[in-house]
Scaffold this active site. Structure first.
Site, PDB file in Angstrom:
ATOM      1  N   GLU A  97      -6.197  -9.171   4.113  1.00 63.35           N
ATOM      2  CA  GLU A  97      -5.361  -8.486   5.109  1.00 63.35           C
ATOM      3  C   GLU A  97      -5.327  -9.356   6.354  1.00 63.35           C
ATOM      4  O   GLU A  97      -6.379  -9.603   6.961  1.00 63.35           O
ATOM      5  CB  GLU A  97      -5.894  -7.089   5.447  1.00 63.35           C
ATOM      6  CG  GLU A  97      -5.684  -6.054   4.363  1.00 63.35           C
ATOM      7  CD  GLU A  97      -6.007  -4.632   4.831  1.00 63.35           C
ATOM      8  OE1 GLU A  97      -5.796  -4.331   6.033  1.00 63.35           O
ATOM      9  OE2 GLU A  97      -6.473  -3.837   3.999  1.00 63.35           O
ATOM     10  N   ASN A 102      -6.601   1.531   2.822  1.00 58.80           N
ATOM     11  CA  ASN A 102      -7.329   2.794   2.978  1.00 58.80           C
ATOM     12  C   ASN A 102      -6.952   3.817   1.913  1.00 58.80           C
ATOM     13  O   ASN A 102      -7.782   4.636   1.504  1.00 58.80           O
ATOM     14  CB  ASN A 102      -7.063   3.379   4.371  1.00 58.80           C
ATOM     15  CG  ASN A 102      -7.597   2.497   5.479  1.00 58.80           C
ATOM     16  OD1 ASN A 102      -8.388   1.592   5.243  1.00 58.80           O
ATOM     17  ND2 ASN A 102      -7.163   2.768   6.701  1.00 58.80           N
ATOM     18  N   ASN A 115     -12.190  -1.024  -0.548  1.00 59.58           N
ATOM     19  CA  ASN A 115     -11.508  -1.497   0.655  1.00 59.58           C
ATOM     20  C   ASN A 115     -12.265  -1.058   1.899  1.00 59.58           C
ATOM     21  O   ASN A 115     -12.589   0.123   2.044  1.00 59.58           O
ATOM     22  CB  ASN A 115     -10.084  -0.927   0.711  1.00 59.58           C
ATOM     23  CG  ASN A 115      -9.364  -1.278   1.999  1.00 59.58           C
ATOM     24  OD1 ASN A 115      -8.920  -2.403   2.193  1.00 59.58           O
ATOM     25  ND2 ASN A 115      -9.268  -0.315   2.918  1.00 59.58           N
ATOM     26  N   GLU A 116     -12.569  -2.008   2.775  1.00 61.27           N
ATOM     27  CA  GLU A 116     -13.128  -1.729   4.109  1.00 61.27           C
ATOM     28  C   GLU A 116     -14.221  -0.664   4.080  1.00 61.27           C
ATOM     29  O   GLU A 116     -14.213   0.295   4.863  1.00 61.27           O
ATOM     30  CB  GLU A 116     -12.010  -1.344   5.080  1.00 61.27           C
ATOM     31  CG  GLU A 116     -11.030  -2.478   5.337  1.00 61.27           C
ATOM     32  CD  GLU A 116     -10.009  -2.176   6.424  1.00 61.27           C
ATOM     33  OE1 GLU A 116      -9.985  -1.033   6.934  1.00 61.27           O
ATOM     34  OE2 GLU A 116      -9.232  -3.088   6.758  1.00 61.27           O
ATOM     35  N   GLU A 156       0.850  -1.186   0.000  1.00 56.98           N
ATOM     36  CA  GLU A 156       0.000   0.000   0.000  1.00 56.98           C
ATOM     37  C   GLU A 156       0.892   1.245   0.000  1.00 56.98           C
ATOM     38  O   GLU A 156       2.019   1.211   0.504  1.00 56.98           O
ATOM     39  CB  GLU A 156      -0.894   0.011   1.249  1.00 56.98           C
ATOM     40  CG  GLU A 156      -1.833   1.214   1.327  1.00 56.98           C
ATOM     41  CD  GLU A 156      -2.811   1.122   2.484  1.00 56.98           C
ATOM     42  OE1 GLU A 156      -3.652   2.041   2.625  1.00 56.98           O
ATOM     43  OE2 GLU A 156      -2.751   0.142   3.252  1.00 56.98           O
TER      44      GLU A 156
END
Length: 505
Positions: free
Chosen positions: A292, A72, A172-173, A27
């Site tokens: 993850e 993120n 993502n998330e 990332e």
């Protein structure tokens, strides 16, 4: 000495190992990219600025696939900023980690780096501040042969051939309020469905991963998974899981029991996937992408001191100790025991940021968790045997009754080899272990690798990189079809058994 038994049958199989279960993650965060895999001007970097010392360690891990660029970070990512001439790329504020992103390393550089590393790309699209059309444009840039705006733009950037990325994360998330463009389950499920549908119209060969809960502890866990899949079941192939563990109370026995929590997590998500399948009379399984997972807690306090709007700060740089390596080994075993449904997994992350590899301006070295990850990736090929364990148990504070032995056996029929991965969690006693191997006639013990240390808090550093490193054991034997060994107290073990053929003279 305590006794334990491993029970296997070559006809009782869990499932084939998808090599992508040994994936990792890069990332745009901390020094994962800048100073990790990429550092222009360093003597140990190549002509593209890729650190050769890091690349060698990544190759040693045999990482099959790497998720990029977040995390993120992806929820505010404008991919167009990261391609084309570097002098024209804009620096941007990254709200995810409150840093400045220079975009001097981007999509095409990552594609080049991945080829040098021998890894495939797992690309994430921005479904936070962007949406389906942008995802379709990015796919066109990456995978379309030519003759369209975005494919020809790629060509103008020096990449005549498509990157041909086959695995795509749909955001993502998205359940997390820390996420740019955070959504409810219904909102996210609809946008994930439309994004995947449009992307597969453009390239029917790709696979897509929908966001599951960002953590098992989210209050919406379970309900989120069900609602999301209810919206996008037909368009997606995988559902993601994320989970990190930490020994915050300094209770090693309870910390090592976290793999039981991970096992329960996987089983629960599989049940939800199958419930949606049953409701829809579906014809396919939704498999899992545990994209993850790791230990993460050592750096929490020091990260509070990071100055906002810096560039590539020392962030999330956990220095892993020996007990962390044991839990990472148990987590790998846990995922392999669910190899029928866990098809993709990404150790988060690969370099510097909660990572098996650390770097400085003068070198790169292996953290303690490097070794179980490397052993699993290199040796864990084939079909997982339905591995049953008879072993002593102990009572953990968080997870209740837990076996002292985590173990899985993998049969590589083509190579005629069986690999046993095992963690003895007992902090006091060795384990005398046996297994009936008569079905594997002609097999012999090839090697027994052990990772252990008297100090559970021992770490590897640049000055002392081999403090925690593997050794070989002579404890394993196979006589008259019965395998026997000793797994030392608090140890990670890899036993390789290979069929020997008589030489015809």
């Amino acid at each position: 000495m305590k006794k334990a038994e491993i029970i296997i049958d070559k006809y009782f199989l869990t499932g084939s190992v998808d090599k992508r279960i040994y994936g990792s993650f890069i990332e745009h965060l901390g020094r994962a990219v800048y100073g990790g895999i990429y550092q222009e001007g360093l003597a140990s970097s190549d002509e593209q600025g890729f650190r050769k010392d890091t690349l060698e360690l990544v190759k040693e891990l045999e990482v099959p696939i790497v998720r990029y660029p977040g995390g993120n970070f992806v929820s505010g990512f404008h991919w167009e900023d990261s391609v084309g001439p570097k002098a024209l790329r804009p620096a941007r504020t990254d709200l995810a980690w409150r840093v400045i992103e220079t975009n001097q390393f981007g999509l095409n550089e990552f594609a080049d780096w991945s080829k040098k590393a021998g890894s495939e790309m797992m690309m994430a699209v921005n479904l936070g501040t962007r949406g389906p059309e942008d995802a379709k444009n990015l796919l066109e840039y990456c995978n379309f042969e030519g003759g369209t705006y975005y494919s020809d733009l790629r060509k103008s950037h020096g990449y005549a051939k498509p990157h041909d990325i086959k695995l795509w994360c749909l955001g993502n998330e998205m359940d997390g309020k820390w996420q740019m463009g955070h959504k409810t389950a219904g909102e996210y499920g609809r946008i994930a469905s439309e994004t995947a549908r449009m992307m597969k119209w453009l390239d029917p060969e790709i696979e897509t991963v929908a966001c599951g809960s960002s953590s098992l502890t989210m209050p919406t866990f379970g309900d989120w998974e069900y609602q999301v899949l209810d919206e996008c079941y037909d368009e997606v192939d995988y559902l993601s899981l994320h989970q990190y563990y930490g020994n915050r109370s300094d209770d090693t026995a309870d910390f090592l029991a976290c793999s039981k929590g991970m096992d329960d997590f996987i089983s629960g998500v599989v049940s939800i996937c199958d419930a949606v399948k049953a409701k829809k009379h579906g014809g396919k399984n939704i498999n899992l992408s545990f994209d993850e997972w790791n230990v993460w807690y050592h750096s929490n306090e020091q990260d509070k001191e990071i100055k906002a709007w810096d560039q590539a700060p020392h962030q999330l740089e956990d220095v892993y100790n020996f007990e962390d390596a044991l839990l990472v080994g148990s987590m790998l075993i846990t995922m392999l025991r669910h190899a029928d449904r866990v098809k993709v997994a990404c150790l988060a992350q690969l370099v510097n940021v909660i990572a098996p590899i650390m770097t400085s301006d003068t070198g790169a070295w292996r953290q303690t968790i490097f070794y179980p990850y490397m052993h699993a990736s290199v040796y864990g090929k084939g079909t997982v045997l339905m591995t049953q364990i008879k072993a002593p148990v102990y009572e953990s504070r968080t997870y209740g009754t837990v076996s002292t032995l985590d173990c899985v056996c993998i049969w590589d029929e083509e190579a005629e080899a069986v690999t046993i991965f095992a963690v003895n969690k007992d902090l006091e006693d060795d384990a005398e272990v046996s297994c009936d191997f008569r079905q594997f006639e002609g097999y012999q013990v090839e090697e027994h690798i052990v990772l252990t240390h008297d100090d559970m808090k021992a770490v590897n550093t640049e000055a002392a990189p081999d403090t925690v490193s593997p050794i070989h054991s002579e404890a394993s034997k196979l006589e008259n079809g019965i395998f026997s060994t000793v797994f030392g107290r608090h140890s990670w073990n890899v036993v390789r058994l290979v069929k020997k053929h008589e030489t015809v003279k």
